[in-house]
Design a protein around this motif. Structure first.
Motif, PDB file in Angstrom:
ATOM      1  N   UNK A 173       0.856  -1.181   0.000  1.00 29.50           N
ATOM      2  CA  UNK A 173       0.000   0.000   0.000  1.00 29.50           C
ATOM      3  C   UNK A 173       0.890   1.229   0.000  1.00 29.50           C
ATOM      4  N   UNK A 174       0.716   2.078  -0.986  1.00 31.83           N
ATOM      5  CA  UNK A 174       1.420   3.351  -0.995  1.00 31.83           C
ATOM      6  C   UNK A 174       0.887   4.217   0.133  1.00 31.83           C
ATOM      7  N   UNK A 175       1.594   5.281   0.527  1.00 34.15           N
ATOM      8  CA  UNK A 175       1.101   6.122   1.623  1.00 34.15           C
ATOM      9  C   UNK A 175      -0.351   6.541   1.403  1.00 34.15           C
TER      10      UNK A 175
ATOM     11  N   UNK B  91      -0.377   5.861   6.323  1.00 37.04           N
ATOM     12  CA  UNK B  91       0.566   4.770   6.464  1.00 37.04           C
ATOM     13  C   UNK B  91       0.848   4.116   5.138  1.00 37.04           C
ATOM     14  N   UNK B  92       1.875   3.289   5.126  1.00 34.37           N
ATOM     15  CA  UNK B  92       2.150   2.483   3.954  1.00 34.37           C
ATOM     16  C   UNK B  92       2.552   1.083   4.410  1.00 34.37           C
ATOM     17  N   UNK B  93       2.433   0.133   3.484  1.00 32.18           N
ATOM     18  CA  UNK B  93       2.738  -1.260   3.764  1.00 32.18           C
ATOM     19  C   UNK B  93       3.761  -1.738   2.747  1.00 32.18           C
ATOM     20  N   UNK B  94       4.793  -2.406   3.237  1.00 29.17           N
ATOM     21  CA  UNK B  94       5.797  -3.037   2.379  1.00 29.17           C
ATOM     22  C   UNK B  94       5.880  -4.509   2.783  1.00 29.17           C
ATOM     23  N   UNK B  95       5.847  -5.384   1.787  1.00 31.64           N
ATOM     24  CA  UNK B  95       6.031  -6.813   2.024  1.00 31.64           C
ATOM     25  C   UNK B  95       7.435  -7.184   1.559  1.00 31.64           C
TER      26      UNK B  95
END
Length: 163
Positions: free
Chosen positions: A16-18, A141-145
């Protein structure tokens, strides 16, 4: 000799981008573990003022389109609730497979969740997962896997966000 470069040994996927993580549109996308044994999920949050913490859960599915989506159990995560003051992540127990992000105003936060592919319901064909965040207000927020443990060496160049 194996390459010490992370880019040669891990797959980095933007979940998810910011964004404001209060709605389905702001939640992490699904990522497939069909080619990997492990997923490190990194959630970074920037609180503004009058913050409502987000309830963080995990979902698993049999494909990246969310077929048969259901909760994914997890019992711990690592948290840093003020990245401006420290770079230390603290192992933290998770109760009932969910935790709430810090509600301290004007702080940058980082949360890390470690998931093994075997944690998913593989007997029923589940190999995809995502972060789900609900009820967060006045924060982005953002999500990085980060996928690791490639099932083939060198890692397959196949996408982890498609089936």
């Amino acid at each position: 000799m194996a390459s010490p470069r992370l880019i040669d040994n891990l797959k980095f996927v933007t979940g998810c981008n910011p964004a404001a993580l209060a709605t389905t549109a702001g939640d992490g996308d699904y990522v497939s573990l069909r080619d990997y044994a492990h997923c490190t999920m990194v959630l970074t949050v920037l609180n503004a003022t009058t913050v409502t913490g987000g309830a963080v859960t995990l979902l698993q599915a049999s494909d990246v389109a969310a077929t048969g989506a259901k909760a994914l159990a997890f019992a711990k995560m690592w948290a840093n609730t003020d990245t401006g003051a420290s770079d230390t992540l603290v192992e933290t127990a998770v109760t009932s497979n969910t935790f709430t992000t810090s509600t301290t105003n004007s702080k940058a936060l980082k949360y890390v969740i470690e998931i093994e592919a075997t944690d998913l319901d593989i007997a029923n064909g589940f190999d995809c997962l995502r972060i789900d965040v609900a009820s967060m207000a006045n924060a982005v927020g953002n999500v990085e896997y980060i996928l690791s443990g490639a099932r083939e060496k060198p890692p397959i160049a196949r996408s982890a966000i498609t089936d």
